[in-house]
Design an enzyme around this catalytic site. Structure first.
Site, PDB file in Angstrom:
ATOM      1  N   ASP A 124       0.344  -0.198  -1.719  1.00  0.00           N
ATOM      2  CA  ASP A 124       1.459  -0.198  -0.772  1.00  0.00           C
ATOM      3  C   ASP A 124       1.011  -0.219   0.684  1.00  0.00           C
ATOM      4  O   ASP A 124       1.717  -0.737   1.554  1.00  0.00           O
ATOM      5  CB  ASP A 124       2.406   0.985  -1.024  1.00  0.00           C
TER       6      ASP A 124
ATOM      7  N   LYS B 112       0.362  11.018  -8.557  1.00  0.00           N
ATOM      8  CA  LYS B 112       1.817  11.085  -8.382  1.00  0.00           C
ATOM      9  C   LYS B 112       2.568  11.389  -9.680  1.00  0.00           C
ATOM     10  O   LYS B 112       3.687  10.915  -9.881  1.00  0.00           O
ATOM     11  CB  LYS B 112       2.354   9.780  -7.784  1.00  0.00           C
TER      12      LYS B 112
END
Length: 454
Positions: free
Chosen positions: A191, A155
């Protein structure tokens, strides 16, 4: 109706029944390899045990901190669990400056610790003992509930000095260096685990957690006897453990080459993690907008769209010279647009390319391009979810979902359900629920469960 030219251009994004079944078969084989010790190193989906073995009952009580780091911002939450499946959440979002995303890892964690200290002081909790659940949404090997080694940055992060290190310890050390808050890192998770826990707090049938946002990943509840990497000590007292699939890496061994397009290869070639996270690069918000930009550029160069545009050369130059110009949020806005007004589509085209009045035909073509890219992403996500559901022994399985793509795209949920109807075994029942408060509440719940069991 969209003309034949654009349909032919987008055909590589439209997966056939054979391709769907073959991706499904390869995904299931890969996850099986990831669970076995003898084949784990060869598997692209690593299926790491999370060491989270207890799902919430809904009766948890107390105040817990949660920290959610997974992109260009991170969130700090104070979660008050009240029992009876009830909780209140106070939160604040803090940016991660670009220089900290690529600078020394110690500086990143010092910045996080500073924001934590400000947050607890703001809520008059700086003198209280606060257990913290740390959601760290990057590929990690869990060594215990609060120990996780970062295997690789994704990311857009590339901070040196963190890969191969225990990120829980790095956060603990940063908090200790400040010494101005009584914060204990009691659980480390990603997450997807946070999403699963958050949804399980409200619905006890939740067994799968999925994120489709900046990145894309999933976790699910597996029987301990099937998880060969799990320390035997953790198999004696519990029958299950949440497994972090790390499916974003699926395809790194060539399993997706038969469905990847030239556009996918171009996105990969220009990425900072070339040849890695190939499934993620076909499904996640960080890449979908770029895929549309590349397709739109090809369509313009071949005179298949905006044929009568007097500024075609300038249009092409803008697309060529601005890699990030077409954002994934534009896909959601365009797919939500209505015929024949195309208000959002025309606004986006004007803002990005200076074209005053896009024709209805060109708006239809652009919408179809966006639909094909988004539908393929949702189809691939549905293949993965279906593979996990079909492994789980429960007859009914609820899937907890979160992430900006899933939340904001108007049709992503229906695209996923449509494909799951074809792939989930007929004797099973499934549902999808949106995670409230994202993975943050889940991190607090893991901290609560961890505190209760110690």
């Amino acid at each position: 109706m969209v003309d034949v030219e654009i349909r032919e251009l987008m055909q590589p994004f439209v997966l056939s029944d054979y391709q769907v079944q073959e991706v499904y078969r390869r995904f299931c084989n890969e996850t099986a390899k990831g669970l076995r010790r003898s084949t784990h190193d060869q598997a692209s989906t690593k299926c790491f045990p999370t060491y989270v073995q207890d799902l919430p009952t809904g009766d948890e009580m107390g105040k817990y901190l949660a920290l959610d780091l997974g992109g260009t911002n991170f969130r700090v939450l104070l979660v008050t669990l009240k029992g009876h499946h009830d909780a209140t959440v106070e939160s604040q979002i803090y940016p991660v400056p670009k220089d900290l995303m690529t600078g020394p890892g110690v500086q990143l964690f010092d910045h996080i610790a500073e924001c934590l200290a400000k947050f607890v002081a703001k809520h008059d909790m700086d003198k209280a003992y606060l257990p913290l659940g740390f959601t760290f949404s990057f590929p990690c090997v869990q060594l215990g509930l609060k120990e996780a080694m970062l295997t690789r940055w994704t990311k857009g992060f590339s901070c040196p000095g963190v890969e191969g290190q225990d990120v829980g310890q790095m956060l603990h050390d940063a908090i200790q260096r400040r010494g101005d808050a009584e914060i204990a890192v009691v659980a480390l998770l990603n997450d997807t685990t946070g999403t699963l826990m958050s949804c399980a707090h409200r619905n006890p049938e939740c067994r799968v957690g999925v994120i489709v946002g900046t990145g894309c990943n999933a976790c699910y509840v597996e029987q301990v006897e099937n998880v060969e990497l799990l320390d035997p000590n953790f198999k004696r007292s519990r029958s299950q453990v949440i497994v972090n699939v790390e499916w974003g890496a699926f395809g790194e061994n060539g399993q997706l080459d038969f469905v990847r397009t030239d556009y996918d290869r171009e996105v990969d070639r220009k990425s900072i993690n070339r040849s890695e996270q190939l499934f993620e690069k076909m499904t996640a918000g960080m890449y979908l907008g770029e895929l549309v930009r590349l397709v739109l550029l090809r369509a313009l160069e071949r005179n298949k769209i905006f044929k009568l545009c007097p500024k075609r050369a300038a249009f092409v130059a803008v697309l060529q010279n601005n890699v990030d110009i077409f954002e994934t949020k534009h896909i959601s806005e365009i797919e939500e647009d209505s015929f024949p007004e195309f208000t959002s589509t025309r606004r986006i085209v004007k803002e990005l390319f200076g074209l005053d009045k896009a024709s209805v035909e060109d708006c239809q073509k652009l919408k179809y391009i966006c639909e094909c890219v988004a539908r393929r992403a949702a189809t691939l996500v549905a293949i993965g979810i279906s593979g996990l559901i079909n492994k789980i022994p429960d007859r009914k399985v609820v899937v907890g979902m979160d992430g900006s793509v899933y939340r904001l795209h108007p049709k992503f949920d229906s695209y996923i359900r449509e494909m799951m109807q074809k792939l989930v075994k007929p004797d099973k029942e499934f549902d999808i629920m949106l995670s409230e408060d994202g993975s943050g509440r889940g991190a607090a719940l893991v901290a609560a469960v961890a505190s209760k069991s110690t």
